[in-house]
Design an enzyme around this catalytic site. Structure first.
Site, PDB file in Angstrom:
ATOM      1  N   LYS A 291      33.137  68.081  74.306  1.00 13.86           N
ATOM      2  CA  LYS A 291      33.552  66.936  75.146  1.00 13.86           C
ATOM      3  C   LYS A 291      32.361  66.434  75.966  1.00 13.86           C
ATOM      4  O   LYS A 291      32.142  65.225  76.090  1.00 13.86           O
ATOM      5  CB  LYS A 291      34.718  67.345  76.051  1.00 13.86           C
TER       6      LYS A 291
ATOM      7  N   GLN B  13      40.012  72.103  81.713  1.00 14.07           N
ATOM      8  CA  GLN B  13      40.340  72.728  80.427  1.00 14.07           C
ATOM      9  C   GLN B  13      41.393  73.828  80.618  1.00 14.07           C
ATOM     10  O   GLN B  13      41.236  74.705  81.462  1.00 14.07           O
ATOM     11  CB  GLN B  13      39.056  73.306  79.798  1.00 14.07           C
TER      12      GLN B  13
ATOM     13  N   ASP C 147      43.560  63.378  80.746  1.00 11.79           N
ATOM     14  CA  ASP C 147      44.352  64.164  79.792  1.00 11.79           C
ATOM     15  C   ASP C 147      45.794  63.658  79.734  1.00 11.79           C
ATOM     16  O   ASP C 147      46.541  64.020  78.824  1.00 11.79           O
ATOM     17  CB  ASP C 147      44.373  65.644  80.220  1.00 11.79           C
TER      18      ASP C 147
END
Ligand code: NAP
Length: 295
Positions: free
Chosen positions: A54, A98, A121
């Protein structure tokens, strides 16, 4: 019939190219590039690989990356403070924490602390709720990537029978919401579903997000269906290296379906492309601009 192999790598590359050109326009106009902060807690190897790719993709798109690698001993209060600081940082448009997090930290608390406008997200309850009632939101990257592949393949999804296998907040539920919004007729299956093969056999669209290697067999698939395989499962091989497979038995399903995503090279690359897209969109909204076109 041998199904078309849906090339998620190529689709993702096209999105990333468009994002990069819009990043350039944004930076010219606003005087800074969009910024994405990633937060990795601990040393989980799979999470570290995801976050590294990412971060790399962020730089390749011309965005500013802010990588935070924190020890797995961090307390919940300390992590919440990191997130609050990122919320307040004007250079940062997107925050990605994460998952999974170490056991001393409640992931829900962390997600709820992220400013919804920076929640790239799409996991914050505000974004989940807005998606459910059809308001503009930041949409979870993996199901959004699946939707993009489906629309590229099928055009309109209106009236099609869709079965989503899996009801997680990350994939299954938002996938179902996106398909409803496209006027598909949606069934959400899960571990308590009776006669899963029967449900899948009715589906023009199958999205498998289970985490069970090759669970969906070829004889479950309706001839001509489009199959999106979200699963990522490592199975042992004789050479000891292991092999990645999806939730769908690819070779069997490809004999029956019209189109199917491979694992790897299908949904996976789309997830990162959509993260970049979401960061760009968040940056535009925060700057009071219209959403970028063509994404
Ligand atoms: P998850 O949170 O573990 O959810 C799995 C879902 O599958 C649950 O809803 C569960 O039902 C259902 N399920 C389990 N066994 C089943 C069975 N025998 N029959 C029918 N349904 C069953 O997983 P997730 O986070 O959604 O991820 C799913 C898969 O996608 C995993 O392999 C993951 O690695 C992969 N993934 C890939 C990407 C990507 O970028 N490609 C991104 C995210 C996830 P219950 O709710 O009843 O327990």
């Amino acid at each position: 019939m041998i199904a078309k192999r849906i090339d998620g790598k190529a689709a993702a590359a096209a999105i990333r190219e468009t994002v990069a050109s819009r990043v350039h326009d944004f930076a010219q106009r606003i005087g800074r590039p969009p910024g994405l902060a990633t937060v990795l807690v601990g040393e989980d190897p799979a999470s570290a690989v995801y976050v590294r790719s990412k971060n790399r993709a962020t730089a390749e798109a011309g965005m500013a990356g802010f990588a935070h690698n924190l020890p797995d001993t961090i307390s919940e209060a300390e992590l919440l403070q990191v997130v609050s600081d990122l919320n307040a940082d004007e250079r940062i448009d997107g925050i990605l924490v994460q998952l999974p997090l170490p056991t001393q930290i409640d992931a829900t608390q962390v997600i709820e602390t992220i400013e919804p406008g920076k929640d790239v997200d799409g996991f914050h309850p505000v974004n989940a709720g807005r998606l459910a009632i059809g308001l503009p939101s930041l949409v979870p990257c993996t199901p959004f990537g699946c939707l993009h592949l489906l629309k590229a393949e099928l055009g309109s999804l209106a009236g099609l029978e869709a079965v989503v296998i899996g009801r997680s907040n990350i994939v299954g539920k938002p996938m179902a919401q996106l398909l409803i919004a496209e006027s598909a007729t949606v069934t959400v299956a899960h571990s308590k579903t009776r006669d899963l093969p029967g449900a899948v056999r009715r589906a023009d669209i199958v999205v498998a997000a289970v985490g069970r290697a090759e669970m969906v067999r070829g004889d479950w698939i309706k001839p001509g269906a489009t199959v999106i395989d979200v699963g990522i499962n490592r199975i042992p091989t004789e050479d000891g290296k292991g092999q990645l497979v999806g939730d769908v038995a690819y070779d069997e399903a490809a004999e029956v379906a019209a189109a199917i995503t491979p694992v790897p090279g299908g949904v996976g690359p789309m997830t990162i492309a959509m993260l970049l897209r979401n960061t760009l969109v968040a940056a535009h909204r925060r700057a009071g601009l219209h959403d970028p076109e063509g994404l």
